[in-house]
Design an enzyme around this catalytic site. Structure first.
Site, PDB file in Angstrom:
ATOM      1  N   TYR A  43      52.863  14.721  32.344  1.00 33.29           N
ATOM      2  CA  TYR A  43      53.176  16.094  31.944  1.00 33.29           C
ATOM      3  C   TYR A  43      52.049  16.658  31.085  1.00 33.29           C
ATOM      4  CZ  TYR A  43      57.920  15.296  33.626  1.00 33.29           C
ATOM      5  OH  TYR A  43      59.004  15.022  34.415  1.00 33.29           O
ATOM      6  N   GLN A  82      61.204   8.769  44.402  1.00 29.71           N
ATOM      7  CA  GLN A  82      60.945  10.097  44.965  1.00 29.71           C
ATOM      8  C   GLN A  82      62.136  10.647  45.751  1.00 29.71           C
ATOM      9  OE1 GLN A  82      57.189   9.839  47.005  1.00 29.71           O
ATOM     10  NE2 GLN A  82      56.044  10.357  45.173  1.00 29.71           N
ATOM     11  N   ASP A  98      64.578  12.321  43.419  1.00 28.04           N
ATOM     12  CA  ASP A  98      64.002  13.236  42.436  1.00 28.04           C
ATOM     13  C   ASP A  98      64.443  14.679  42.708  1.00 28.04           C
ATOM     14  OD1 ASP A  98      62.435  14.709  40.734  1.00 28.04           O
ATOM     15  OD2 ASP A  98      60.541  13.742  41.278  1.00 28.04           O
ATOM     16  N   SER A 109      62.149  17.601  41.646  1.00 24.34           N
ATOM     17  CA  SER A 109      61.088  17.924  42.597  1.00 24.34           C
ATOM     18  C   SER A 109      61.629  18.683  43.802  1.00 24.34           C
ATOM     19  CB  SER A 109      60.378  16.656  43.077  1.00 24.34           C
ATOM     20  OG  SER A 109      59.569  16.142  42.053  1.00 24.34           O
ATOM     21  N   ARG A 140      59.856   9.919  37.318  1.00 18.64           N
ATOM     22  CA  ARG A 140      58.899  10.452  38.307  1.00 18.64           C
ATOM     23  C   ARG A 140      57.997   9.317  38.766  1.00 18.64           C
ATOM     24  NH1 ARG A 140      59.272  16.020  36.943  1.00 18.64           N
ATOM     25  NH2 ARG A 140      59.207  16.678  39.091  1.00 18.64           N
TER      26      ARG A 140
HETATM   27  N1  NAD Z   1      57.447  10.784  42.022  1.00 19.74           N
HETATM   28  C1  NAD Z   1      56.352  11.215  41.464  1.00 19.74           C
HETATM   29  O1  NAD Z   1      55.411  10.493  41.338  1.00 19.74           O
HETATM   30  C2  NAD Z   1      56.318  12.612  40.940  1.00 19.74           C
HETATM   31  C3  NAD Z   1      57.201  13.547  41.456  1.00 19.74           C
HETATM   32  C4  NAD Z   1      57.167  14.852  40.936  1.00 19.74           C
HETATM   33  C5  NAD Z   1      56.271  15.180  39.918  1.00 19.74           C
HETATM   34  N2  NAD Z   1      55.425  14.241  39.463  1.00 19.74           N
HETATM   35  C6  NAD Z   1      54.469  14.566  38.403  1.00 19.74           C
HETATM   36  O2  NAD Z   1      55.215  14.967  37.274  1.00 19.74           O
HETATM   37  C7  NAD Z   1      54.423  15.904  36.521  1.00 19.74           C
HETATM   38  C8  NAD Z   1      55.229  17.144  36.220  1.00 19.74           C
HETATM   39  O3  NAD Z   1      55.502  17.878  37.418  1.00 19.74           O
HETATM   40  P1  NAD Z   1      56.515  19.098  37.336  1.00 19.74           P
HETATM   41  O4  NAD Z   1      56.491  19.804  38.625  1.00 19.74           O
HETATM   42  O5  NAD Z   1      57.824  18.655  36.800  1.00 19.74           O
HETATM   43  O6  NAD Z   1      55.798  19.987  36.229  1.00 19.74           O
HETATM   44  P2  NAD Z   1      56.458  20.862  35.070  1.00 19.74           P
HETATM   45  O7  NAD Z   1      57.570  21.659  35.656  1.00 19.74           O
HETATM   46  O8  NAD Z   1      56.724  20.017  33.881  1.00 19.74           O
HETATM   47  O9  NAD Z   1      55.253  21.842  34.701  1.00 19.74           O
HETATM   48  C9  NAD Z   1      54.632  22.646  35.683  1.00 19.74           C
HETATM   49  C10 NAD Z   1      53.153  22.634  35.462  1.00 19.74           C
HETATM   50  O10 NAD Z   1      52.821  23.424  34.325  1.00 19.74           O
HETATM   51  C11 NAD Z   1      51.638  22.887  33.786  1.00 19.74           C
HETATM   52  N3  NAD Z   1      51.380  23.428  32.451  1.00 19.74           N
HETATM   53  C12 NAD Z   1      51.981  23.148  31.274  1.00 19.74           C
HETATM   54  N4  NAD Z   1      51.448  23.868  30.273  1.00 19.74           N
HETATM   55  C13 NAD Z   1      50.488  24.654  30.829  1.00 19.74           C
HETATM   56  C14 NAD Z   1      49.592  25.623  30.318  1.00 19.74           C
HETATM   57  N5  NAD Z   1      49.564  25.956  29.032  1.00 19.74           N
HETATM   58  N6  NAD Z   1      48.751  26.222  31.185  1.00 19.74           N
HETATM   59  C15 NAD Z   1      48.751  25.902  32.503  1.00 19.74           C
HETATM   60  N7  NAD Z   1      49.588  25.004  33.050  1.00 19.74           N
HETATM   61  C16 NAD Z   1      50.449  24.380  32.220  1.00 19.74           C
HETATM   62  C17 NAD Z   1      51.868  21.401  33.848  1.00 19.74           C
HETATM   63  O11 NAD Z   1      50.659  20.668  33.762  1.00 19.74           O
HETATM   64  C18 NAD Z   1      52.539  21.267  35.224  1.00 19.74           C
HETATM   65  O12 NAD Z   1      51.588  21.012  36.232  1.00 19.74           O
HETATM   66  C19 NAD Z   1      53.188  16.148  37.359  1.00 19.74           C
HETATM   67  O13 NAD Z   1      52.171  15.281  36.886  1.00 19.74           O
HETATM   68  C20 NAD Z   1      53.594  15.748  38.745  1.00 19.74           C
HETATM   69  O14 NAD Z   1      52.496  15.374  39.542  1.00 19.74           O
HETATM   70  C21 NAD Z   1      55.418  12.954  39.938  1.00 19.74           C
END
Ligand code: NAD
Length: 405
Positions: free
Chosen positions: A226, A127, A130, A133, A122
């Site tokens: 995460y 991107q 990904d 995403s 990530r």
């Molecule tokens: N290229 C990039 O830079 C890029 C692209 C996509 C995602 N990301 C980052 O990767 C990370 C994960 O994204 P994702 O969509 O895969 O998330 P994910 O599917 O792993 O989780 C979804 C959300 O659930 C939240 N969560 C976990 N436990 C929780 C709880 N007990 N109560 C409330 N919320 C809770 C997490 O903080 C997350 O925001 C994020 O920081 C996102 O910004 C970065």
């Protein structure tokens, strides 16, 4: 001079996506691919074989992959497909190795270089590749549509001669890619939207999309952007704040995940019992067991006066768009390794080094392991293709065998 690329028809139950669409086929041909697809591979998204120009169609999947340098799929392929691949060929698909031990063993035995799409790092440069995403964004959008169709009320405020109806209240729990897309969609549809997450940086993101943020005072940032699992004390602190918001909501969308762990439980049975009559929960985390104690993965359950919708493989329900985005993600990954009509695997490239799962009979089982191979950083491997000249060195050494989660 070309790279033989084969695209499989998906066989997993309820999987409608395909790893190639016509617009992306043209790009791969430009990169030097000769394309083959299994007949009917895109039937589920209403694309006939004739919609693909300059692609050869083959009925038999063993024949299809037998001569392929690269095999593309969405879901992990069946073992007989791997058996039929030539040694040293490349597979690109979602894998989730801890659920596919027999498959991973076969990849190792056949020295297949497997890039697992769920392992794409990530980072900004990755991107375009990904797929987690791209597929999550679609799921977040669709969760709002699903919720809206299960509600016996509308989302926006509406005014008629008989009087006005106020907007619905939507609470989105878990503000990763899917949750933020759900906020944006619900806001566009006129609902009053609240967001909640245990990573404080999501507050600003929620506000920018038109939602308010439910502030709990808990910071559960884990590794790599995460979330981590909560302690019992943190759960109690959160419940004290969140219960009231749960009980005021018409629609709740939950998306919370913790890498490598079952889905965290954000809504208890007693909180469901306190919800408004007619309220709906759409649980996007059903694959990992669900975010609500009353979720039944894959089912729509009636719990008292509350409906809990817990679909599996949501991106497949939007297979046309999901296939297009997935095919673009895969093409972007292929573009890192295809040049001058041959495949060159450059392990200096962080994206390739972190996405690879198996190579040359060795396993790269988790991200921390990738960080442990700087000594191999200078290695470059040319994969044997009909056009490549001299297969050279080896992949970084694997340290741990495949283990069940
Ligand atoms: N290229 C990039 O830079 C890029 C692209 C996509 C995602 N990301 C980052 O990767 C990370 C994960 O994204 P994702 O969509 O895969 O998330 P994910 O599917 O792993 O989780 C979804 C959300 O659930 C939240 N969560 C976990 N436990 C929780 C709880 N007990 N109560 C409330 N919320 C809770 C997490 O903080 C997350 O925001 C994020 O920081 C996102 O910004 C970065």
């Amino acid at each position: 001079m070309y790279v033989n690329v084969a695209v499989l028809k998906e066989t997993h139950p309820h999987e409608r996506r395909v790893a190639l669409v016509p617009s992306v086929a043209a790009k791969l041909i430009k990169l030097g691919a000769k394309l083959h697809m299994q007949s009917g591979a895109a039937d589920a998204i209403k694309l006939t074989d004739a919609a693909f120009k300059d692609v050869a169609f083959i009925d038999d999947r063993k024949e299809l992959v037998g001569d392929a340098d690269v095999v593309l799929a969405v879901q992990p392929p069946a073992l007989d497909v791997i058996n039929a691949m030539k040694e040293g060929a490349i597979l690109i698909s979602f894998v989730y190795a801890n659920k596919e031990l027999a498959l991973v063993q076969r990849l190792l035995d056949k020295k297949i270089t497997c890039f697992a799409m769920e392992r794409v790092p990530r980072i900004t440069r990755a991107q375009a590749m990904d797929a987690l995403s791209s597929q999550s964004a679609l799921a977040g959008y669709y969760a709002v549509q699903l919720g809206a169709t299960h509600l016996a009320r509308i989302l926006p405020k509406i005014t008629t001669a008989a009087g006005a109806i106020g907007p619905a209240k939507v609470l989105v729990m878990g503000l990763g890619v899917a949750g933020l897309e759900a906020i944006a969609t619900a806001h566009r549809l006129g609902a009053v939207v609240e967001g909640y997450d245990v990573r404080p940086e999501t507050e600003e993101q929620a506000l920018s999309l038109g939602a308010t943020f439910v502030e709990t005072g808990v910071d559960a940032r884990g590794k790599g952007g995460y979330a981590r699992e909560l302690t019992a004390a943190e759960k109690t602190k959160i419940d004290a704040v969140v219960t009231q918001h749960i009980q005021q909501s018409d629609l709740i969308i939950t998306t919370a995940e913790i890498p490598g762990r079952p889905s965290p439980k954000l809504i208890s049975t007693s909180q469901v019992a306190g919800m408004k009559a007619g309220a709906v929960i759409v649980d996007l985390s059903a694959e990992g067991g669900g975010n609500c104690e009353d979720t039944r993965p894959g089912e729509t359950a009636q719990v008292g006066q509350v409906t809990i919708v817990a679909p599996l493989n949501v991106p497949s329900l939007l297979a046309q768009d999901a296939s297009e985005l997935y095919a673009k993600n895969v093409a972007a990954l292929l573009a890192l390794m295809m040049k001058d009509n041959i495949i060159t695997l450059n392990w200096d490239d962080e994206v390739l080094a972190k996405t690879v799962l198996t190579h040359d009979g060795k396993m790269h089982s988790d991200k921390s392991e990738h960080d442990a191979y700087p000594s191999n950083k200078a290695d470059k491997t040319e994969v044997k293709t009909p056009t490549s000249k001299t297969p050279t060195s080896k992949a970084p050494a694997a340290k741990t065998p495949v283990k069940a989660a």
